[in-house]
Motif scaffolding. Structure first.
Motif, PDB file in Angstrom:
ATOM      1  N   ARG A  33       1.689 -44.982 -15.684  1.00  0.00           N
ATOM      2  CA  ARG A  33       2.301 -44.610 -14.409  1.00  0.00           C
ATOM      3  C   ARG A  33       2.047 -45.671 -13.351  1.00  0.00           C
ATOM      4  NH1 ARG A  33       2.835 -38.963 -13.499  1.00  0.00           N
ATOM      5  NH2 ARG A  33       3.492 -39.575 -11.403  1.00  0.00           N
ATOM      6  N   ASP A  34       2.838 -45.604 -12.315  1.00  0.00           N
ATOM      7  CA  ASP A  34       2.778 -46.555 -11.210  1.00  0.00           C
ATOM      8  C   ASP A  34       1.382 -46.570 -10.573  1.00  0.00           C
ATOM      9  OD1 ASP A  34       4.164 -48.327  -9.243  1.00  0.00           O
ATOM     10  OD2 ASP A  34       3.544 -46.717  -7.878  1.00  0.00           O
ATOM     11  N   CYS A  35       0.921 -47.760 -10.251  1.00  0.00           N
ATOM     12  CA  CYS A  35      -0.407 -47.953  -9.671  1.00  0.00           C
ATOM     13  C   CYS A  35      -0.578 -47.138  -8.388  1.00  0.00           C
ATOM     14  CB  CYS A  35      -0.609 -49.439  -9.391  1.00  0.00           C
ATOM     15  SG  CYS A  35      -2.188 -49.845  -8.650  1.00  0.00           S
ATOM     16  N   ALA A  36       0.431 -47.104  -7.537  1.00  0.00           N
ATOM     17  CA  ALA A  36       0.335 -46.370  -6.277  1.00  0.00           C
ATOM     18  C   ALA A  36       0.129 -44.877  -6.524  1.00  0.00           C
ATOM     19  CB  ALA A  36       1.580 -46.603  -5.431  1.00  0.00           C
ATOM     20  N   ASP A  37       0.804 -44.335  -7.531  1.00  0.00           N
ATOM     21  CA  ASP A  37       0.632 -42.917  -7.860  1.00  0.00           C
ATOM     22  C   ASP A  37      -0.792 -42.635  -8.343  1.00  0.00           C
ATOM     23  OD1 ASP A  37       3.292 -42.462  -7.242  1.00  0.00           O
ATOM     24  OD2 ASP A  37       3.957 -42.579  -9.338  1.00  0.00           O
ATOM     25  N   VAL A  38      -1.316 -43.526  -9.163  1.00  0.00           N
ATOM     26  CA  VAL A  38      -2.674 -43.362  -9.689  1.00  0.00           C
ATOM     27  C   VAL A  38      -3.687 -43.408  -8.550  1.00  0.00           C
ATOM     28  CG1 VAL A  38      -4.458 -44.393 -11.156  1.00  0.00           C
ATOM     29  CG2 VAL A  38      -2.090 -44.281 -11.969  1.00  0.00           C
ATOM     30  N   VAL A  39      -3.535 -44.386  -7.662  1.00  0.00           N
ATOM     31  CA  VAL A  39      -4.472 -44.519  -6.541  1.00  0.00           C
ATOM     32  C   VAL A  39      -4.384 -43.308  -5.616  1.00  0.00           C
ATOM     33  CG1 VAL A  39      -5.022 -45.883  -4.480  1.00  0.00           C
ATOM     34  CG2 VAL A  39      -4.557 -47.029  -6.654  1.00  0.00           C
ATOM     35  N   THR A  40      -3.193 -42.774  -5.412  1.00  0.00           N
ATOM     36  CA  THR A  40      -3.032 -41.579  -4.587  1.00  0.00           C
ATOM     37  C   THR A  40      -3.805 -40.412  -5.183  1.00  0.00           C
ATOM     38  OG1 THR A  40      -0.868 -42.303  -3.800  1.00  0.00           O
ATOM     39  CG2 THR A  40      -1.342 -39.943  -3.655  1.00  0.00           C
ATOM     40  N   GLN A  41      -3.719 -40.248  -6.490  1.00  0.00           N
ATOM     41  CA  GLN A  41      -4.451 -39.167  -7.150  1.00  0.00           C
ATOM     42  C   GLN A  41      -5.955 -39.412  -7.127  1.00  0.00           C
ATOM     43  OE1 GLN A  41      -3.396 -36.158  -8.164  1.00  0.00           O
ATOM     44  NE2 GLN A  41      -1.583 -36.863  -7.076  1.00  0.00           N
ATOM     45  N   LEU A  42      -6.370 -40.662  -7.259  1.00  0.00           N
ATOM     46  CA  LEU A  42      -7.797 -40.976  -7.166  1.00  0.00           C
ATOM     47  C   LEU A  42      -8.335 -40.642  -5.779  1.00  0.00           C
ATOM     48  CD1 LEU A  42      -8.145 -44.351  -9.096  1.00  0.00           C
ATOM     49  CD2 LEU A  42      -9.127 -42.144  -9.720  1.00  0.00           C
ATOM     50  N   ALA A  43      -7.542 -40.911  -4.751  1.00  0.00           N
ATOM     51  CA  ALA A  43      -7.955 -40.575  -3.389  1.00  0.00           C
ATOM     52  C   ALA A  43      -8.110 -39.059  -3.240  1.00  0.00           C
ATOM     53  CB  ALA A  43      -6.951 -41.114  -2.378  1.00  0.00           C
ATOM     54  N   ALA A  44      -7.226 -38.297  -3.857  1.00  0.00           N
ATOM     55  CA  ALA A  44      -7.316 -36.834  -3.803  1.00  0.00           C
ATOM     56  C   ALA A  44      -8.590 -36.351  -4.503  1.00  0.00           C
ATOM     57  CB  ALA A  44      -6.082 -36.203  -4.441  1.00  0.00           C
ATOM     58  N   VAL A  45      -8.913 -36.960  -5.628  1.00  0.00           N
ATOM     59  CA  VAL A  45     -10.143 -36.605  -6.344  1.00  0.00           C
ATOM     60  C   VAL A  45     -11.356 -36.919  -5.474  1.00  0.00           C
ATOM     61  CG1 VAL A  45     -11.612 -37.171  -8.321  1.00  0.00           C
ATOM     62  CG2 VAL A  45      -9.163 -36.918  -8.643  1.00  0.00           C
ATOM     63  N   SER A  46     -11.346 -38.062  -4.853  1.00  0.00           N
ATOM     64  CA  SER A  46     -12.453 -38.467  -4.004  1.00  0.00           C
ATOM     65  C   SER A  46     -12.651 -37.479  -2.855  1.00  0.00           C
ATOM     66  CB  SER A  46     -12.190 -39.872  -3.451  1.00  0.00           C
ATOM     67  OG  SER A  46     -13.229 -40.281  -2.611  1.00  0.00           O
ATOM     68  N   ARG A  47     -11.556 -37.059  -2.234  1.00  0.00           N
ATOM     69  CA  ARG A  47     -11.658 -36.077  -1.142  1.00  0.00           C
ATOM     70  C   ARG A  47     -12.208 -34.748  -1.648  1.00  0.00           C
ATOM     71  NH1 ARG A  47      -6.804 -38.470   0.091  1.00  0.00           N
ATOM     72  NH2 ARG A  47      -5.611 -36.725  -0.744  1.00  0.00           N
ATOM     73  N   ALA A  48     -11.781 -34.321  -2.829  1.00  0.00           N
ATOM     74  CA  ALA A  48     -12.260 -33.062  -3.391  1.00  0.00           C
ATOM     75  C   ALA A  48     -13.765 -33.128  -3.655  1.00  0.00           C
ATOM     76  CB  ALA A  48     -11.509 -32.730  -4.682  1.00  0.00           C
ATOM     77  N   LEU A  49     -14.231 -34.248  -4.178  1.00  0.00           N
ATOM     78  CA  LEU A  49     -15.663 -34.419  -4.433  1.00  0.00           C
ATOM     79  C   LEU A  49     -16.451 -34.456  -3.126  1.00  0.00           C
ATOM     80  CD1 LEU A  49     -15.568 -37.023  -7.332  1.00  0.00           C
ATOM     81  CD2 LEU A  49     -16.085 -34.571  -7.495  1.00  0.00           C
ATOM     82  N   ASP A  50     -15.906 -35.156  -2.125  1.00  0.00           N
ATOM     83  CA  ASP A  50     -16.571 -35.200  -0.824  1.00  0.00           C
ATOM     84  C   ASP A  50     -16.688 -33.800  -0.221  1.00  0.00           C
ATOM     85  OD1 ASP A  50     -16.915 -37.932  -0.918  1.00  0.00           O
ATOM     86  OD2 ASP A  50     -15.201 -38.373   0.388  1.00  0.00           O
ATOM     87  N   ARG A  51     -15.612 -33.022  -0.299  1.00  0.00           N
ATOM     88  CA  ARG A  51     -15.641 -31.669   0.262  1.00  0.00           C
ATOM     89  C   ARG A  51     -16.682 -30.807  -0.448  1.00  0.00           C
ATOM     90  NH1 ARG A  51     -10.034 -32.572   1.024  1.00  0.00           N
ATOM     91  NH2 ARG A  51      -9.524 -31.668  -0.982  1.00  0.00           N
ATOM     92  N   ALA A  52     -16.809 -30.967  -1.747  1.00  0.00           N
ATOM     93  CA  ALA A  52     -17.834 -30.216  -2.485  1.00  0.00           C
ATOM     94  C   ALA A  52     -19.230 -30.620  -2.003  1.00  0.00           C
ATOM     95  CB  ALA A  52     -17.692 -30.456  -3.990  1.00  0.00           C
ATOM     96  N   GLY A  53     -19.458 -31.908  -1.835  1.00  0.00           N
ATOM     97  CA  GLY A  53     -20.748 -32.385  -1.357  1.00  0.00           C
ATOM     98  C   GLY A  53     -21.054 -31.909   0.047  1.00  0.00           C
ATOM     99  N   PHE A  54     -20.054 -31.953   0.926  1.00  0.00           N
ATOM    100  CA  PHE A  54     -20.265 -31.497   2.298  1.00  0.00           C
ATOM    101  C   PHE A  54     -20.546 -29.997   2.336  1.00  0.00           C
ATOM    102  CE2 PHE A  54     -17.551 -35.282   3.667  1.00  0.00           C
ATOM    103  CZ  PHE A  54     -18.654 -36.038   4.018  1.00  0.00           C
ATOM    104  N   LYS A  55     -19.921 -29.249   1.453  1.00  0.00           N
ATOM    105  CA  LYS A  55     -20.170 -27.802   1.395  1.00  0.00           C
ATOM    106  C   LYS A  55     -21.624 -27.532   0.999  1.00  0.00           C
ATOM    107  CE  LYS A  55     -18.281 -23.633   1.359  1.00  0.00           C
ATOM    108  NZ  LYS A  55     -17.519 -23.070   2.447  1.00  0.00           N
TER     109      LYS A  55
END
Length: 89
Positions: A33-55
């Motif tokens: 898949r397109d690099c931009a799509d992959v990076v967008t999904q990686l950013a979403a994963v990163s935000r989800a992990l950050d939110r778990a840590g902040f919780k």
């Protein structure tokens, strides 16, 4: 520090969602898949992990505040919580 049950359920839910997103990212890479799509999904994963840590950190802060309000000694040092918070920032 013990995570209260409400926060624990939310953290587990966020981590399971991130787990699914990571599997999706792996599949995207394997499918070429397109690099931009992959990076967008990686950013979403990163935000989800950050939110778990902040919780988790928020749960610890609530425990410290509750202990102090009850005249007890907090089980976790606020300075340590601050370091944990900054490690996620």
């Amino acid at each position: 520090m013990q995570i209260d049950q409400d926060a624990l359920g939310d953290v587990v839910k966020r981590l399971r969602r991130a787990e699914g997103q990571i599997r999706g990212v792996i599949a995207m890479l394997e499918d070429g898949r397109d690099c931009a799509d992959v990076v967008t999904q990686l950013a979403a994963v990163s935000r989800a992990l950050d939110r778990a840590g902040f919780k988790i950190i928020a749960s610890g802060l609530r425990q410290c505040l509750t202990a102090e309000e009850n005249g007890e000694e907090p089980t976790l040092d606020v300075a340590r919580l601050e370091k944990l918070f900054l490690s996620l920032a």
